[in-house]
Motif scaffolding. Structure first.
Motif, PDB file in Angstrom:
ATOM      1  N   UNK A   2       1.009  -0.887   0.028  1.00 59.87           N
ATOM      2  CA  UNK A   2       0.251   0.258  -0.139  1.00 59.87           C
ATOM      3  C   UNK A   2       0.673   1.313  -0.044  1.00 59.87           C
ATOM      4  N   UNK A   3       1.104   1.619  -0.940  1.00 59.49           N
ATOM      5  CA  UNK A   3       2.654   2.961  -1.496  1.00 59.49           C
ATOM      6  C   UNK A   3       1.499   3.354  -2.426  1.00 59.49           C
ATOM      7  N   UNK A   4       2.241   4.944  -2.514  1.00 60.49           N
ATOM      8  CA  UNK A   4       1.375   5.986  -3.833  1.00 60.49           C
ATOM      9  C   UNK A   4       2.680   6.384  -3.933  1.00 60.49           C
ATOM     10  N   UNK A   5       2.918   6.113  -5.577  1.00 59.56           N
ATOM     11  CA  UNK A   5       4.583   6.750  -6.430  1.00 59.56           C
ATOM     12  C   UNK A   5       3.851   8.113  -7.493  1.00 59.56           C
ATOM     13  N   UNK A   6       4.669   8.482  -6.691  1.00 60.46           N
ATOM     14  CA  UNK A   6       4.885   9.394  -7.998  1.00 60.46           C
ATOM     15  C   UNK A   6       5.722   9.810  -8.681  1.00 60.46           C
ATOM     16  N   UNK A   7       5.564  10.069 -10.421  1.00 61.91           N
ATOM     17  CA  UNK A   7       6.206  10.024 -11.478  1.00 61.91           C
ATOM     18  C   UNK A   7       5.780  11.274 -12.300  1.00 61.91           C
ATOM     19  N   UNK A   8       7.038  11.818 -12.402  1.00 68.34           N
ATOM     20  CA  UNK A   8       7.208  13.172 -13.028  1.00 68.34           C
ATOM     21  C   UNK A   8       7.165  12.918 -13.952  1.00 68.34           C
ATOM     22  N   UNK A   9       6.401  13.353 -15.498  1.00 67.11           N
ATOM     23  CA  UNK A   9       6.699  12.931 -16.760  1.00 67.11           C
ATOM     24  C   UNK A   9       5.827  13.811 -17.462  1.00 67.11           C
ATOM     25  N   UNK A  10       5.929  13.853 -19.034  1.00 67.29           N
ATOM     26  CA  UNK A  10       5.550  15.041 -19.972  1.00 67.29           C
ATOM     27  C   UNK A  10       3.922  14.539 -20.419  1.00 67.29           C
ATOM     28  N   UNK A  11       3.093  15.504 -21.643  1.00 67.52           N
ATOM     29  CA  UNK A  11       1.619  15.097 -21.784  1.00 67.52           C
ATOM     30  C   UNK A  11       2.183  13.657 -22.574  1.00 67.52           C
ATOM     31  N   UNK A  12       3.127  14.294 -23.179  1.00 68.95           N
ATOM     32  CA  UNK A  12       3.467  12.620 -23.966  1.00 68.95           C
ATOM     33  C   UNK A  12       3.018  11.677 -24.116  1.00 68.95           C
ATOM     34  N   UNK A  13       3.970  11.075 -22.673  1.00 73.86           N
ATOM     35  CA  UNK A  13       3.826  10.335 -21.972  1.00 73.86           C
ATOM     36  C   UNK A  13       2.583   9.743 -21.435  1.00 73.86           C
ATOM     37  N   UNK A  14       1.841  10.878 -20.710  1.00 74.93           N
ATOM     38  CA  UNK A  14       0.733  10.671 -20.146  1.00 74.93           C
ATOM     39  C   UNK A  14      -0.134  10.205 -21.340  1.00 74.93           C
ATOM     40  N   UNK A  15       0.085  10.617 -22.514  1.00 81.63           N
ATOM     41  CA  UNK A  15      -0.992  10.499 -23.701  1.00 81.63           C
ATOM     42  C   UNK A  15      -0.865   8.930 -24.356  1.00 81.63           C
ATOM     43  N   UNK A  16       0.709   8.213 -24.224  1.00 78.75           N
ATOM     44  CA  UNK A  16       0.534   6.786 -24.957  1.00 78.75           C
ATOM     45  C   UNK A  16       1.312   6.067 -24.011  1.00 78.75           C
ATOM     46  N   UNK A  17       1.816   5.994 -23.259  1.00 79.87           N
ATOM     47  CA  UNK A  17       2.045   5.224 -21.873  1.00 79.87           C
ATOM     48  C   UNK A  17       1.559   5.079 -20.621  1.00 79.87           C
ATOM     49  N   UNK A  18       0.699   5.859 -20.159  1.00 79.06           N
ATOM     50  CA  UNK A  18      -0.257   6.170 -18.963  1.00 79.06           C
ATOM     51  C   UNK A  18      -0.426   5.221 -18.484  1.00 79.06           C
ATOM     52  N   UNK A  19      -1.808   4.896 -19.810  1.00 80.44           N
ATOM     53  CA  UNK A  19      -2.637   3.918 -19.744  1.00 80.44           C
ATOM     54  C   UNK A  19      -1.679   2.308 -19.305  1.00 80.44           C
ATOM     55  N   UNK A  20      -0.702   2.231 -20.270  1.00 80.11           N
ATOM     56  CA  UNK A  20      -0.058   0.559 -20.152  1.00 80.11           C
ATOM     57  C   UNK A  20       1.395   0.082 -18.664  1.00 80.11           C
ATOM     58  N   UNK A  21       0.821   1.073 -18.391  1.00 79.03           N
ATOM     59  CA  UNK A  21       1.666   1.462 -16.438  1.00 79.03           C
ATOM     60  C   UNK A  21       0.516   1.318 -15.669  1.00 79.03           C
ATOM     61  N   UNK A  22      -0.145   1.959 -15.537  1.00 76.88           N
ATOM     62  CA  UNK A  22      -1.711   1.691 -14.677  1.00 76.88           C
ATOM     63  C   UNK A  22      -2.340   0.254 -14.666  1.00 76.88           C
ATOM     64  N   UNK A  23      -1.535   0.170 -15.336  1.00 76.17           N
ATOM     65  CA  UNK A  23      -2.838  -1.065 -15.861  1.00 76.17           C
ATOM     66  C   UNK A  23      -1.497  -2.827 -15.440  1.00 76.17           C
ATOM     67  N   UNK A  24      -0.523  -2.433 -15.779  1.00 79.11           N
ATOM     68  CA  UNK A  24       0.545  -3.294 -15.278  1.00 79.11           C
ATOM     69  C   UNK A  24       0.886  -3.316 -13.732  1.00 79.11           C
ATOM     70  N   UNK A  25       0.982  -2.393 -13.024  1.00 72.81           N
ATOM     71  CA  UNK A  25       1.068  -1.766 -11.820  1.00 72.81           C
ATOM     72  C   UNK A  25       0.468  -2.242 -10.821  1.00 72.81           C
ATOM     73  N   UNK A  26      -1.670  -2.289 -11.253  1.00 74.49           N
ATOM     74  CA  UNK A  26      -2.188  -1.993 -10.978  1.00 74.49           C
ATOM     75  C   UNK A  26      -2.421  -3.522 -10.971  1.00 74.49           C
ATOM     76  N   UNK A  27      -2.433  -4.475 -11.823  1.00 74.12           N
ATOM     77  CA  UNK A  27      -2.479  -6.065 -12.321  1.00 74.12           C
ATOM     78  C   UNK A  27      -1.054  -6.581 -10.733  1.00 74.12           C
ATOM     79  N   UNK A  28      -0.650  -6.292 -11.030  1.00 72.08           N
ATOM     80  CA  UNK A  28       0.584  -6.721  -9.942  1.00 72.08           C
ATOM     81  C   UNK A  28       0.697  -6.485  -8.704  1.00 72.08           C
ATOM     82  N   UNK A  29      -0.116  -5.057  -7.913  1.00 69.43           N
ATOM     83  CA  UNK A  29      -0.559  -4.454  -6.779  1.00 69.43           C
ATOM     84  C   UNK A  29      -1.374  -3.375  -7.097  1.00 69.43           C
TER      85      UNK A  29
END
Length: 316
Positions: free
Chosen positions: A95-122
């Protein structure tokens, strides 16, 4: 105070950082009413109102302002002390909150896959994506940011880095654009087009302009937008052309993405150096099992999205 509830310390840290009961509740995964009750307990424990109403918002009292930095350091130290470094990481219970600093482009293209990978495992882990207004290392040093993705540029020598990929600029135009037919893309035909430029600072001078000047050419920039996705949306609906990192256009499944649909990329007729995109974090988190897992997860997502180059979305 014989029995000190250390949860209050964490809550106070978040309340002073957010300056909002609603924001603190969201960050800690609590209801607004539960956060309000916690603030009441903190007021009783400290003997100070801490946050008081000012119009529609809350402002810290002088005592709260004085406490802010000390509380943040104490909260960070308590977390470190109470998290054994040699523990076996139980992702199901993490149970943790991680903060990732990234650009709008990262959020547009890869934030979804990152969220899925993280939340599926944890499933109990929360992610907070923060904007990237600059390359200041202070948020990494102070623990406000857990992981940053982008171009190297910080002046902090202690920051740890992991190269994610080498990227390069490509041109982008709508499908059927005149530039993409006939004689091909030459420096002269490219320069003759009207351009949209992505620049958070509003600065339209880029490596592109320097390369054109060496050939005795110049281009006309008619639109400046904050991010690459903005530029690509405009290009799709106009005869303007844009220059974006290849990773914004060439990731796996990009042809089905709303931003890239109806667009074609082309090699620039200019000599533009490649650039490196890296993951960055503070060395105090280097050996932390949870942070190491987060880094590995983000990197795995990036490599899966760009299997040929190990790429990820470029930052400005």
């Amino acid at each position: 105070m014989d029995n000190v509830d250390l949860n209050l310390l964490v809550a106070l840290d978040v309340l002073l950082a957010e300056g909002s009961v609603t924001g603190a509740a969201r960050r800690l995964g609590l209801s607004t009413s539960a956060m309000s009750r916690t603030l009441t307990r903190l007021r009783a424990a400290t003997g100070d109102p801490l946050l008081v109403r000012a119009g529609r918002g809350l402002v810290p009292t002088p005592h709260a302002t004085e406490l802010r930095d000390r509380v943040h350091e104490l909260s960070r130290d308590v977390r470190a002390v109470l998290r054994p470094q040699n523990m076996r990481l139980d992702l199901a219970k993490l149970e943790l909150t991680f903060t990732i600093r990234a650009s709008e482009a990262f959020l547009e293209f890869l934030s979804g896959p990152v969220v899925i990978a993280v939340t599926r495992a944890a499933p109990r882990v929360r992610l907070r994506f923060a904007p990237k207004p600059d390359k200041d290392a202070r948020p990494l040093r102070e623990g406000l940011i857990d992981l940053e993705i982008g171009l190297l540029g910080t002046s902090a020598p202690e920051i740890r880095t992991q190269l994610l990929f080498h990227d390069k600029y490509v041109g982008v135009a709508r499908a059927g654009h005149p530039l993409l037919t006939g004689a091909g893309v030459t420096p002269e035909r490219y320069a003759a087009c009207k351009h949209v430029v992505a620049s958070r600072e509003g600065n339209v001078v880029e490596p592109i302009d320097g390369a054109l000047v060496k050939l005795g050419l110049g281009r006309t920039v008619v639109v400046v937008v904050p991010g690459y996705p903005d530029a690509m949306r405009i290009v799709r609906q106009s005869d303007l052309v844009a220059t974006v990192p290849r990773s914004c256009f060439g990731n796996a499944g990009a042809s089905d993405h709303a931003v890239t649909a109806g667009l074609e990329s082309f090699e620039l007729p200019l000599l533009i150096p490649e650039f490196k995109i890296s993951a960055m974090w503070h060395p105090r988190m280097d050996a932390d099992p949870a942070h190491r897992w987060l880094r590995d997860t983000v990197m795995s997502v990036c490599r899966a999205a760009y299997p040929r180059r190990g790429s990820v979305i470029a930052q400005r």
